[in-house]
Design a protein around this motif. Structure first.
Motif, short mmCIF file in Angstrom:
data_model
loop_
_atom_site.label_atom_id
_atom_site.label_comp_id
_atom_site.label_asym_id
_atom_site.label_seq_id
_atom_site.Cartn_x
_atom_site.Cartn_y
_atom_site.Cartn_z
N LEU A 25 8.70 -4.98 -21.56
CA LEU A 25 9.80 -4.70 -22.47
C LEU A 25 9.41 -5.03 -23.91
O LEU A 25 9.69 -4.26 -24.83
CB LEU A 25 11.03 -5.49 -22.05
N ALA A 26 8.77 -6.17 -24.11
CA ALA A 26 8.34 -6.56 -25.46
C ALA A 26 7.39 -5.52 -26.05
O ALA A 26 7.50 -5.15 -27.22
CB ALA A 26 7.69 -7.94 -25.42
N GLY A 27 6.45 -5.05 -25.23
CA GLY A 27 5.51 -4.04 -25.70
C GLY A 27 6.22 -2.75 -26.10
O GLY A 27 5.91 -2.15 -27.14
N HIS A 28 7.17 -2.32 -25.29
CA HIS A 28 7.93 -1.10 -25.59
C HIS A 28 8.70 -1.26 -26.89
O HIS A 28 8.66 -0.36 -27.76
CB HIS A 28 8.89 -0.80 -24.43
N LEU A 29 9.41 -2.37 -27.04
CA LEU A 29 10.24 -2.57 -28.23
C LEU A 29 9.38 -2.71 -29.48
O LEU A 29 9.74 -2.18 -30.55
CB LEU A 29 11.12 -3.80 -28.04
N GLN A 30 8.25 -3.38 -29.38
CA GLN A 30 7.38 -3.54 -30.54
C GLN A 30 6.77 -2.20 -30.95
O GLN A 30 6.65 -1.89 -32.14
CB GLN A 30 6.28 -4.56 -30.26
N SER A 220 16.75 0.72 -3.90
CA SER A 220 17.09 1.02 -5.29
C SER A 220 15.95 0.53 -6.16
O SER A 220 15.44 -0.58 -5.97
CB SER A 220 18.40 0.36 -5.70
N TRP A 221 15.58 1.31 -7.13
CA TRP A 221 14.38 1.04 -7.91
C TRP A 221 14.55 1.62 -9.32
O TRP A 221 15.46 2.42 -9.57
CB TRP A 221 13.17 1.71 -7.24
N ILE A 222 13.67 1.21 -10.23
CA ILE A 222 13.63 1.82 -11.56
C ILE A 222 12.22 1.67 -12.12
O ILE A 222 11.57 0.63 -11.92
CB ILE A 222 14.67 1.20 -12.51
N HIS A 223 11.72 2.71 -12.73
CA HIS A 223 10.40 2.69 -13.39
C HIS A 223 10.51 1.87 -14.66
O HIS A 223 11.53 1.90 -15.35
CB HIS A 223 10.01 4.13 -13.71
N GLU A 224 9.46 1.12 -15.00
CA GLU A 224 9.52 0.25 -16.17
C GLU A 224 9.82 1.03 -17.45
O GLU A 224 10.46 0.50 -18.38
CB GLU A 224 8.22 -0.53 -16.35
N THR A 225 9.36 2.27 -17.54
CA THR A 225 9.64 3.09 -18.72
C THR A 225 11.13 3.32 -18.88
O THR A 225 11.68 3.24 -19.98
CB THR A 225 8.91 4.44 -18.61
N ASP A 226 11.81 3.58 -17.77
CA ASP A 226 13.26 3.80 -17.83
C ASP A 226 14.01 2.49 -18.02
O ASP A 226 15.07 2.48 -18.66
CB ASP A 226 13.73 4.52 -16.57
N PHE A 227 13.49 1.40 -17.47
CA PHE A 227 14.12 0.10 -17.71
C PHE A 227 14.12 -0.20 -19.21
O PHE A 227 15.17 -0.53 -19.79
CB PHE A 227 13.39 -1.01 -16.96
N ALA A 228 12.95 -0.07 -19.84
CA ALA A 228 12.86 -0.35 -21.27
C ALA A 228 13.69 0.63 -22.08
O ALA A 228 14.36 0.25 -23.05
CB ALA A 228 11.39 -0.30 -21.71
N GLY A 229 13.65 1.91 -21.69
CA GLY A 229 14.45 2.90 -22.40
C GLY A 229 15.93 2.64 -22.29
O GLY A 229 16.69 2.82 -23.25
N ALA A 230 16.38 2.21 -21.10
CA ALA A 230 17.79 1.91 -20.90
C ALA A 230 18.22 0.70 -21.73
O ALA A 230 19.33 0.68 -22.29
CB ALA A 230 18.08 1.67 -19.43
N VAL A 231 17.37 -0.30 -21.82
CA VAL A 231 17.67 -1.47 -22.64
C VAL A 231 17.85 -1.06 -24.10
O VAL A 231 18.81 -1.45 -24.77
CB VAL A 231 16.58 -2.54 -22.49
N GLU A 232 16.92 -0.25 -24.61
CA GLU A 232 17.02 0.19 -26.00
C GLU A 232 18.27 1.06 -26.21
O GLU A 232 18.94 0.97 -27.24
CB GLU A 232 15.76 0.97 -26.38
#
Length: 331
Positions: A25-30, A220-232
């Motif tokens: 998540l930190a990498g995505h946001l940065q 139930s699952w989520i790809h890390e890309t979608d997790f980070a995108g959903a947070v943003e």
């Protein structure tokens, strides 16, 4: 003006963000231009700022939250363990205790974050084979029947109690100037060592990736890309607060889940693991069977209604992407 330049650059603080999910998540946001600080018990060298905290009492780390735009609390001891009395206390205190601490700190700030996202879990819902569980109609779990003659085991009830108390502590915090969102996250898969994807993939590559239990329980699952995108997405949407399910829109039975993962790895067969064998394996590995035997049929009702678009809504495509990134991550 360029869309990327027009987007605001936010100060984002992530308590407990030193695990694989926090780093992703930190990498995505940065990468999206935000200023990220991780609060961690063991500061480490990283592309983002890391600051020491103990998660127990206020300290110099409080200054990081003063004037910050966003707080994303991911603190919590790993549940990949046997649920002994001491481990249960650590699991409980590391979630509820840190959430209460952050609530007190944020309430005391002159300029608190405008939004606080707090980790929760999709495990809060009951064992569900019959229908999907969204935020509006989903039923919270606790001592429910999981078959004609069996109720949920004590370990499952413990996890649900933690989840309920975690959210209760979060929403009870007196922070009227801060919008709050509880992230009811499904299992988040990323191509990093030590995470859930590594665990499932190791089983597949060893030829042990067959159906687990009777195979009818939902994953139930989520790809890390979608997790980070959903947070943003949730950070940007001032109109969304309360519990939000972070899960791909298409949960699937364990039998189909494992078959798709085997196909992604090019492993046509896998030895199945019936319930007694899973119990033995969990005991040997010092963990619990809940991860694979509880049926989590969780769907992201609020995200879909708000217009969030998943990059990986279906597991076969997500598994293919994760395997490819796993194979190329060190190149």
């Amino acid at each position: 003006m360029d869309e990327q330049r027009a987007a605001p650059r936010l100060r984002i603080v992530i308590p407990g963000g030193s695990g694989h999910l926090g780093r992703a998540l930190a990498g995505h946001l940065q990468q999206h231009g935000h200023f990220v600080t991780i609060l961690t018990r063991g500061p480490y060298t990283a592309p983002w700022r890391t600051v020491h905290w103990d998660g127990l009492c206020p300290g110099p780390w409080v200054e990081e939250l003063e004037g910050a735009d966003v707080c994303i609390n991911l603190a919590g001891r790993s549940v990949n363990c046997r649920y002994t009395a001491s481990h249960r206390k650590e699991i409980y205190d590391s979630r509820i205790g840190t959430t209460r601490l952050l609530g007190k700190v944020i309430a005391s700030l002159a300029a608190p974050p405008r939004v606080w996202l707090n980790a929760s879990t999709a495990t809060i819902y009951r064992h569900a084979l019959d229908r999907p569980m969204d935020e509006a109609t989903g039923e919270l779990g606790g001592n429910e029947l999981i078959s004609a003659r069996r109720r949920a085991p004590d370990t499952w009830n413990f996890s649900i109690r933690v989840a309920k108390d975690w959210e209760a502590a979060f929403f009870a915090a007196p922070t009227p100037r801060t919008r709050k969102v509880a992230l009811r996250s499904a299992i988040t898969f990323s191509p990093e060592p030590g995470g859930p994807f590594a665990v499932f993939s190791n089983l597949v590559r060893l030829g042990l990736g067959g159906t687990q239990g009777n195979g009818r329980q939902y994953v139930s699952w989520i790809h890390e890309t979608d997790f980070a995108g959903a947070v943003e997405f949730l950070i940007a949407r001032d109109d969304i607060s309360g519990p939000v399910n972070l899960a791909a829109p298409h949960p699937l039975p364990n039998r189909a889940f494992m078959a798709a993962l085997r196909e992604a790895w090019g492993m046509p067969n896998g030895i199945p693991a019936p319930r007694p064998l899973l119990a033995l394996g969990a005991w040997l590995l010092r963990t619990e069977t809940e991860l694979v035997l509880k049926s989590r049929r969780v769907v992201p009702g609020r995200l879909l209604e708000a217009g969030f678009r998943f990059e990986f809504p279906d597991w076969p495509e997500a598994a293919e992407d994760l395997v490819l990134r796993w194979l190329t991550r060190d190149r």
